[in-house]
Scaffold this active site. Sequence first.
Site, PDB file in Angstrom:
ATOM      1  N   THR A  25      -6.613   1.774   3.707  1.00 54.48           N
ATOM      2  CA  THR A  25      -7.844   2.424   4.238  1.00 54.48           C
ATOM      3  C   THR A  25      -7.373   4.157   3.633  1.00 54.48           C
ATOM      4  OG1 THR A  25      -8.432   1.501   5.239  1.00 54.48           O
ATOM      5  CG2 THR A  25      -9.081   4.126   6.283  1.00 54.48           C
ATOM      6  N   TYR A 179      -9.687  -6.340  13.873  1.00 54.54           N
ATOM      7  CA  TYR A 179     -11.120  -6.118  12.976  1.00 54.54           C
ATOM      8  C   TYR A 179     -11.664  -7.443  13.544  1.00 54.54           C
ATOM      9  CZ  TYR A 179      -9.302  -2.010  11.150  1.00 54.54           C
ATOM     10  OH  TYR A 179      -8.598  -0.798  11.174  1.00 54.54           O
TER      11      TYR A 179
END
Length: 357
Positions: A25, A179
């Site tokens: 990310t 997630y």
Amino acid sequence: MKKLFTPFEKGSLKLKNHLVMAPMTRSRAIGNLPNELMAIYYAQRSGAGLIVTEGTSPSPEGLGYPRIPGIYSEAQVAGWKKVTDAVHQNGSKIFLQLMHTGRISNVANLPDGLQPVGPSNIKAAGEIFTDSLGMQEHSVPVALTQEGITRVIADFVNASKNAILAGFDGVELHGANGYLLEQFLNPNVNNREDKYGGNIINRSRLTLEITEAIAAAIGPDKVGIRFSPFSQLSDQGAYDTEEVHQTYTCLSSELDKLGIAYIHISTNPEIPEKTYKAIREVFTNTIIICNGLTPETAEEKLLDNSADLVAFGRGFLANPDFISRIEKNVPQNDVDFSTLYSSGEAGYTDYPLYTSK
């Protein structure tokens, strides 16, 4: 020549070397749109045989973090096309990582009217950064109904089709880091009493249904998945060791039946050797190992056949010429942690190439 730098071929996956740039990310997608700066960043690092992009949301409700890209609009497809074109010019392959953050989110990071979702309404401990409000507690997620699950599967399929339109060579499902997919796998987070909760088969169902649907839409040879067994990231908490082992062994066996391209294992110290061996035994296609590797230990993994490909994160992050540096055994740039998730080129595209003095 070390095996790291030699061409790789297994199944339909053909790469110029055995080195993978791991997904990281970076939060440079202003307005959730891939852009020219991102194209430069990935092109700089296209010495890798395979690049796996940063986590990219398949839908607006999956945008858990600020400035992460999506792949659900025409504008996002067009933005990503600039990235894939740039990477392909150097003979590298690139897979798009699909990341729905589920409960690891705050409403401030989502478009108006949307709320974070999860397998259950169990709030994650801790805080998450938002551009508008700074650090905030995670929001309480809305437990997905059957209709919601059907929508999520359709979103992943549509995102995968968009990825192919954008020129990607395939997609990687993010089944790690706490997630959405891993939230369904973990009984501490998933307390459902329907066919998506309870035993290992039920908790694995969403991951397998999404994978199967994507494989049918774009081809199983264009699908990979990332796992991190025994990880407790994102307030998952530990559960029974043998059950974790059986969960990932079972999943890997079922994924093998679907014929997907690879399993990408994000390693951690808690994973026992028997779990690595079990996954290797039941999954016949490519295994990628990531985390904590040095060029020397990565070479060993390839030579002893415990991995087919090896992935590096920080090395690529701070060194656009990472492969050249390890091949020449020269010093590497240090990571500037203060700019990891900022919005500009500093600490992103401005890391210097190595020049001998």
